[in-house]
Design a protein around this motif. Sequence first.
Motif, PDB file in Angstrom:
ATOM      1  N   ASN A 127      38.190  36.039  42.592  1.00  0.00           N
ATOM      2  CA  ASN A 127      37.853  37.294  42.087  1.00  0.00           C
ATOM      3  C   ASN A 127      38.395  38.751  42.345  1.00  0.00           C
ATOM      4  OD1 ASN A 127      35.446  36.355  40.492  1.00  0.00           O
ATOM      5  ND2 ASN A 127      34.730  34.890  42.805  1.00  0.00           N
ATOM      6  N   GLU A 128      38.866  38.426  43.556  1.00  0.00           N
ATOM      7  CA  GLU A 128      39.160  39.652  44.510  1.00  0.00           C
ATOM      8  C   GLU A 128      40.750  39.874  43.452  1.00  0.00           C
ATOM      9  OE1 GLU A 128      39.590  39.517  48.458  1.00  0.00           O
ATOM     10  OE2 GLU A 128      41.170  40.811  48.079  1.00  0.00           O
ATOM     11  N   ALA A 129      41.431  38.749  43.393  1.00  0.00           N
ATOM     12  CA  ALA A 129      42.627  38.493  41.958  1.00  0.00           C
ATOM     13  C   ALA A 129      42.717  39.168  41.278  1.00  0.00           C
ATOM     14  CB  ALA A 129      43.293  37.210  42.144  1.00  0.00           C
ATOM     15  N   TYR A 130      41.568  38.337  40.822  1.00  0.00           N
ATOM     16  CA  TYR A 130      41.567  39.124  39.133  1.00  0.00           C
ATOM     17  C   TYR A 130      41.280  40.896  38.674  1.00  0.00           C
ATOM     18  CZ  TYR A 130      40.682  34.820  36.979  1.00  0.00           C
ATOM     19  OH  TYR A 130      40.457  33.486  35.738  1.00  0.00           O
ATOM     20  N   GLU A 131      40.166  41.191  39.892  1.00  0.00           N
ATOM     21  CA  GLU A 131      40.052  43.425  40.022  1.00  0.00           C
ATOM     22  C   GLU A 131      41.761  43.548  40.095  1.00  0.00           C
ATOM     23  OE1 GLU A 131      37.725  43.915  39.155  1.00  0.00           O
ATOM     24  OE2 GLU A 131      37.132  41.926  38.811  1.00  0.00           O
ATOM     25  N   ARG A 132      42.330  43.424  40.660  1.00  0.00           N
ATOM     26  CA  ARG A 132      43.931  43.498  41.126  1.00  0.00           C
ATOM     27  C   ARG A 132      44.607  43.437  39.724  1.00  0.00           C
ATOM     28  NH1 ARG A 132      46.555  40.996  46.639  1.00  0.00           N
ATOM     29  NH2 ARG A 132      47.795  41.783  46.016  1.00  0.00           N
ATOM     30  N   LEU A 133      43.977  42.422  38.980  1.00  0.00           N
ATOM     31  CA  LEU A 133      45.446  42.186  37.964  1.00  0.00           C
ATOM     32  C   LEU A 133      45.235  43.251  36.839  1.00  0.00           C
ATOM     33  CD1 LEU A 133      45.261  38.667  35.958  1.00  0.00           C
ATOM     34  CD2 LEU A 133      47.250  39.358  37.286  1.00  0.00           C
ATOM     35  N   LEU A 134      43.664  43.957  37.236  1.00  0.00           N
ATOM     36  CA  LEU A 134      42.925  44.960  36.224  1.00  0.00           C
ATOM     37  C   LEU A 134      43.896  46.506  36.084  1.00  0.00           C
ATOM     38  CD1 LEU A 134      40.112  43.987  35.282  1.00  0.00           C
ATOM     39  CD2 LEU A 134      41.427  43.335  33.674  1.00  0.00           C
ATOM     40  N   ARG A 135      44.205  46.383  37.980  1.00  0.00           N
ATOM     41  CA  ARG A 135      44.983  47.966  38.865  1.00  0.00           C
ATOM     42  C   ARG A 135      46.438  47.429  38.571  1.00  0.00           C
ATOM     43  NH1 ARG A 135      40.764  46.893  42.848  1.00  0.00           N
ATOM     44  NH2 ARG A 135      42.648  45.709  44.497  1.00  0.00           N
ATOM     45  N   SER A 136      47.085  46.008  38.163  1.00  0.00           N
ATOM     46  CA  SER A 136      48.402  46.424  38.239  1.00  0.00           C
ATOM     47  C   SER A 136      49.140  46.373  39.631  1.00  0.00           C
ATOM     48  CB  SER A 136      49.307  47.632  37.187  1.00  0.00           C
ATOM     49  OG  SER A 136      48.871  47.957  35.897  1.00  0.00           O
ATOM     50  N   ASP A 137      48.291  45.623  39.513  1.00  0.00           N
ATOM     51  CA  ASP A 137      48.611  45.048  41.895  1.00  0.00           C
ATOM     52  C   ASP A 137      48.731  43.399  42.225  1.00  0.00           C
ATOM     53  OD1 ASP A 137      48.301  45.519  44.806  1.00  0.00           O
ATOM     54  OD2 ASP A 137      46.811  45.617  44.856  1.00  0.00           O
ATOM     55  N   VAL A 138      50.075  43.086  41.239  1.00  0.00           N
ATOM     56  CA  VAL A 138      50.222  41.644  41.455  1.00  0.00           C
ATOM     57  C   VAL A 138      51.645  41.869  41.841  1.00  0.00           C
ATOM     58  CG1 VAL A 138      50.240  41.796  39.600  1.00  0.00           C
ATOM     59  CG2 VAL A 138      50.082  38.899  40.758  1.00  0.00           C
ATOM     60  N   LYS A 139      51.980  40.671  42.522  1.00  0.00           N
ATOM     61  CA  LYS A 139      53.471  41.426  43.102  1.00  0.00           C
ATOM     62  C   LYS A 139      54.188  39.168  43.364  1.00  0.00           C
ATOM     63  CE  LYS A 139      54.465  45.590  44.884  1.00  0.00           C
ATOM     64  NZ  LYS A 139      53.149  46.893  45.060  1.00  0.00           N
ATOM     65  N   TYR A 140      54.258  38.375  42.207  1.00  0.00           N
ATOM     66  CA  TYR A 140      54.212  39.350  40.664  1.00  0.00           C
ATOM     67  C   TYR A 140      53.020  37.894  39.719  1.00  0.00           C
ATOM     68  CZ  TYR A 140      56.675  43.240  41.033  1.00  0.00           C
ATOM     69  OH  TYR A 140      57.230  44.370  42.240  1.00  0.00           O
ATOM     70  N   ARG A 141      52.947  37.008  40.853  1.00  0.00           N
ATOM     71  CA  ARG A 141      51.652  36.333  40.100  1.00  0.00           C
ATOM     72  C   ARG A 141      51.335  35.859  40.841  1.00  0.00           C
ATOM     73  NH1 ARG A 141      50.656  36.102  34.626  1.00  0.00           N
ATOM     74  NH2 ARG A 141      50.981  33.895  33.424  1.00  0.00           N
ATOM     75  N   PHE A 142      49.774  35.714  40.875  1.00  0.00           N
ATOM     76  CA  PHE A 142      49.384  34.598  42.264  1.00  0.00           C
ATOM     77  C   PHE A 142      49.188  33.265  41.547  1.00  0.00           C
ATOM     78  CE2 PHE A 142      46.752  39.418  41.439  1.00  0.00           C
ATOM     79  CZ  PHE A 142      46.866  39.423  43.071  1.00  0.00           C
ATOM     80  N   SER A 143      48.880  32.324  42.844  1.00  0.00           N
ATOM     81  CA  SER A 143      49.544  31.205  42.919  1.00  0.00           C
ATOM     82  C   SER A 143      47.967  30.515  44.039  1.00  0.00           C
ATOM     83  CB  SER A 143      50.783  31.233  42.930  1.00  0.00           C
ATOM     84  OG  SER A 143      51.358  28.834  42.626  1.00  0.00           O
ATOM     85  N   ILE A 144      47.346  29.527  43.401  1.00  0.00           N
ATOM     86  CA  ILE A 144      46.083  29.507  43.993  1.00  0.00           C
ATOM     87  C   ILE A 144      47.189  27.931  44.547  1.00  0.00           C
ATOM     88  CG2 ILE A 144      43.709  28.435  43.575  1.00  0.00           C
ATOM     89  CD1 ILE A 144      43.457  29.675  40.406  1.00  0.00           C
ATOM     90  N   ASP A 145      46.906  27.710  46.293  1.00  0.00           N
ATOM     91  CA  ASP A 145      46.992  26.220  46.270  1.00  0.00           C
ATOM     92  C   ASP A 145      45.167  25.736  46.306  1.00  0.00           C
ATOM     93  OD1 ASP A 145      47.154  24.711  48.893  1.00  0.00           O
ATOM     94  OD2 ASP A 145      47.600  25.721  50.325  1.00  0.00           O
ATOM     95  N   MET A 146      45.738  25.200  46.319  1.00  0.00           N
ATOM     96  CA  MET A 146      44.536  23.976  45.481  1.00  0.00           C
ATOM     97  C   MET A 146      43.882  23.695  46.705  1.00  0.00           C
ATOM     98  SD  MET A 146      42.879  24.502  43.114  1.00  0.00           S
ATOM     99  CE  MET A 146      43.760  25.328  42.074  1.00  0.00           C
ATOM    100  N   ALA A 147      44.621  23.439  47.914  1.00  0.00           N
ATOM    101  CA  ALA A 147      44.227  22.582  48.808  1.00  0.00           C
ATOM    102  C   ALA A 147      42.665  22.976  49.427  1.00  0.00           C
ATOM    103  CB  ALA A 147      44.875  22.580  49.854  1.00  0.00           C
ATOM    104  N   SER A 148      42.439  24.694  48.882  1.00  0.00           N
ATOM    105  CA  SER A 148      42.011  25.296  49.445  1.00  0.00           C
ATOM    106  C   SER A 148      40.516  25.128  48.921  1.00  0.00           C
ATOM    107  CB  SER A 148      41.686  27.003  48.520  1.00  0.00           C
ATOM    108  OG  SER A 148      41.840  26.844  48.084  1.00  0.00           O
ATOM    109  N   LEU A 149      40.547  24.210  47.669  1.00  0.00           N
ATOM    110  CA  LEU A 149      38.709  23.584  47.040  1.00  0.00           C
ATOM    111  C   LEU A 149      38.302  22.334  48.135  1.00  0.00           C
ATOM    112  CD1 LEU A 149      37.611  24.329  44.111  1.00  0.00           C
ATOM    113  CD2 LEU A 149      39.087  22.915  43.424  1.00  0.00           C
ATOM    114  N   LYS A 150      39.152  21.731  49.020  1.00  0.00           N
ATOM    115  CA  LYS A 150      38.419  21.010  49.100  1.00  0.00           C
ATOM    116  C   LYS A 150      37.895  21.154  50.413  1.00  0.00           C
ATOM    117  CE  LYS A 150      42.355  18.127  49.622  1.00  0.00           C
ATOM    118  NZ  LYS A 150      43.734  18.582  49.560  1.00  0.00           N
TER     119      LYS A 150
END
Length: 352
Positions: A327-350
Amino acid sequence: MYNAKAYSAGSATSHLESATIPRREPTEQDVQIGILFCGVCHSDLHQVRNEWSDAMPTVYPCVPGHEIVGRVTEVGSEVTKFKVGDLAAVGCMVDSDRTCPECQAGQEQFCPNFTLTYNFPDKHLGGITYGGYSESIVVDQNFVLHVPSNLDLAGVAPLLCAGITTYSPMHHWGVGKGKKVGVVGLGGLGHMGVKFAHALGAHVVVFTTSPSKTGDAIRLGADEVVISNNANQMEKHANSFDFILDAVAADHDINAYLNLLRRDGNLTLVGAPEKPLAVSAFNLIMNRRSLSGSPIGGIAETQEMLNFCGEHSITSDVEVIPIQKINEAYERLLRSDVKYRFSIDMASLKSE
Ligand SMILES: NC(=O)c1ccc[n+]([C@@H]2O[C@H](COP(=O)([O-])OP(=O)(O)OC[C@H]3O[C@@H](n4cnc5c(N)ncnc54)[C@H](OP(=O)(O)O)[C@@H]3O)[C@@H](O)[C@H]2O)c1
Ligand SMILES: [Zn+2]
Ligand SMILES: [Zn+2]
């Protein structure tokens, strides 16, 4: 059918949160993939927030994610292209009718009956398809891609949308040596556009609203950087571009870029802002310029792009995040604040 952990949004205004979704047991032709990384495309945000309500209204709960890379955990009895343990990737499409002229030509992205990876009618389970913000996915082998073994997997995931969406129009419009190419918006798509245009030998000019990205643009392969709200800098490039790729996610003035095209130059929109863009007829009439759009790319071309990336050691520049930061990443996308793609480490879902 089995249950898989995922992150989903319940409405256009709710946050993404932990959920359980149904996945089908692999049929004869299916590959089951344990997802390792999933890129975060601005389209995920548009879709979750129902910003494309006219073209593609969102059905909730919505599980986005179409930049998927992982390992094969199970294969159906007729699967020949993959075996358990192989690296595998899935992009924006999981099926098509395979019989229409577009499919026959290997251009499934134009199939009138394709199935997108999320928010599309699910032919197997009913309901809608659920994307890659999940621990696993089951996909027909013909829509699963092979991943070159020499690339960092977190940086491979974004190739499945940001990569192919910029690679495909550049090929179509003949980007290469001797061509002057502009890339507008240095986000997820834009930074891949810069890498590809540079690798193809073009003279690359980045247009950005963020002066702080200038150094990165050069490092990524740009020959020149223009701060797009500086009229003097823009004017210097009037009538000079063969091709401009516009990867901006929000409302902006495309006439400023049409004016920079030389005779028969083309501006291709890959960015898909919520609201219509205004076009001055004279900006197209003069110099016989053209304005186009381009959606992702076909399956064969996506494999070609991945192989090209393997040969040229190209991956996306990523900031790896746990799913809990989405959710924080989405807010940062809206501020053009990403260098340059967020990639979710899916191990975090465990831990959910
Ligand atoms: N055609 C397709 O098949 C396809 C596929 C994937 C995505 N898309 C669409 O492509 C767009 C870009 O996606 P993305 O994931 O690359 O998004 P992103 O990472 O958020 O990048 C968008 C970039 O646009 C620029 N920008 C943002 N707001 C702007 C504004 N108000 N005026 C001018 N520039 C602005 C920013 O670059 P600067 O800071 O450099 O200005 C920003 O980094 C989205 O609309 C997405 O839905 C289309
Ligand atoms: Zn995308
Ligand atoms: Zn078709």
